[in-house]
Design an enzyme around this catalytic site. Sequence first.
Site, short mmCIF file in Angstrom:
data_model
loop_
_atom_site.label_atom_id
_atom_site.label_comp_id
_atom_site.label_asym_id
_atom_site.label_seq_id
_atom_site.Cartn_x
_atom_site.Cartn_y
_atom_site.Cartn_z
N ASP A 172 0.86 -1.19 0.00
CA ASP A 172 0.00 0.00 0.00
C ASP A 172 0.89 1.24 0.00
O ASP A 172 2.04 1.16 -0.43
CB ASP A 172 -0.96 -0.02 1.20
CG ASP A 172 -2.30 0.66 0.91
OD1 ASP A 172 -2.26 1.82 0.45
OD2 ASP A 172 -3.35 0.07 1.15
N HIS A 195 2.28 2.02 -3.13
CA HIS A 195 1.39 2.98 -3.79
C HIS A 195 1.91 4.40 -3.74
O HIS A 195 1.15 5.35 -3.86
CB HIS A 195 -0.01 2.91 -3.16
CG HIS A 195 -0.69 1.59 -3.36
ND1 HIS A 195 -1.95 1.30 -2.88
CD2 HIS A 195 -0.28 0.46 -4.01
CE1 HIS A 195 -2.28 0.06 -3.20
NE2 HIS A 195 -1.28 -0.47 -3.88
#
Length: 348
Positions: A172, A195
């Site tokens: 993430d 991310h």
Amino acid sequence: MEKVVAMFFMLSISLAYLAIGNAQPTFDVGKFGAVGDGKTNDSPVMGKILAPSANARRNSTSLDCWLCFKRVDGLIVDGPGQIDGNGETWWTKVPKNERPTALHFHLCNNLILSGLTHLNSQKNHITIHSCSGVSISNLHIIAPSDSPNTDGIDISLSTQLLISNTFIGTGDDCIAIKGGTSNINITRVTCGPGHGISIGSLGEDGSNQIVEQVYVTGCTFNGSDNGARIKTTPGGTGFARGVSFEGITLIASGNPIVIDQHYCNGRDHHCQDQEKAVAISGVTFSGFQGTSAVVEAINLDCSKQGCRGITINNVNISSSVGQDLRAVCNNAHGTTASTVPVVSCLLS
């Protein structure tokens, strides 16, 4: 102990099997000889942390964090050890809202974190909440690229943070900068997989959130899904302003530069405009060099209220897969110079 000044942790063992089970989650270091008077060196007391097997499961009365520190000023967490959340036993079996953050700091001012390796958190690896004066350096934060919600470092309601010389590769956000946060400096951080370094998301559920004075310099995005990202949810209020990403190296990065004001954490990840929106202004992307793994190397998807004062200069992005790259704009206003691909919506 409510307040311990300059406590020193040396994690001298590899904590490869930490998990919260049915054991008592609170340990009074005073019972083991710690004084906490601001003068006595308590580090010999904190030489090791022993924890139950990873097969132990958290019960319904457990906290939302696994290793939790609250109101501890002058805390130093340092050493060559590992904190392993054994997240693979949680990711597919335990709902997101029932998984704990691995290491959580709340109201801990003048905090220093350095040296440790953080592996496979159940959810976020490190959360900084309501803290002031935080230095984070020389960490390795690692989880598989498909591990869910395993943010590297989450920051909220905090100010005066420095993050430097750190590697983050997770499933993430490498770093997530959330509402109520200001004066953040991030330098020499390598992100990937993950991310990206993200501001937001801001404005979820109509909330009012602000982020300002964020400076990201000399960082590398290597195979990450995103690079420099700002994300807000329609219907929220507040602002993100005074933000700069400078001197960035891209290695086959997805979405190297992205402002997404239609972010919703649902299946389609695209929400329609509403009458209110978090205001974005005074954002600079400068000195980006390297390669993009996607065609839309620059995506400025602003709300109908528009993003103001966007500056993109000295950017040279090529394709890692031999495609022609492009910049996409929606309601973005600002200036650009010496940028490839050309950002036609901004004044040159």
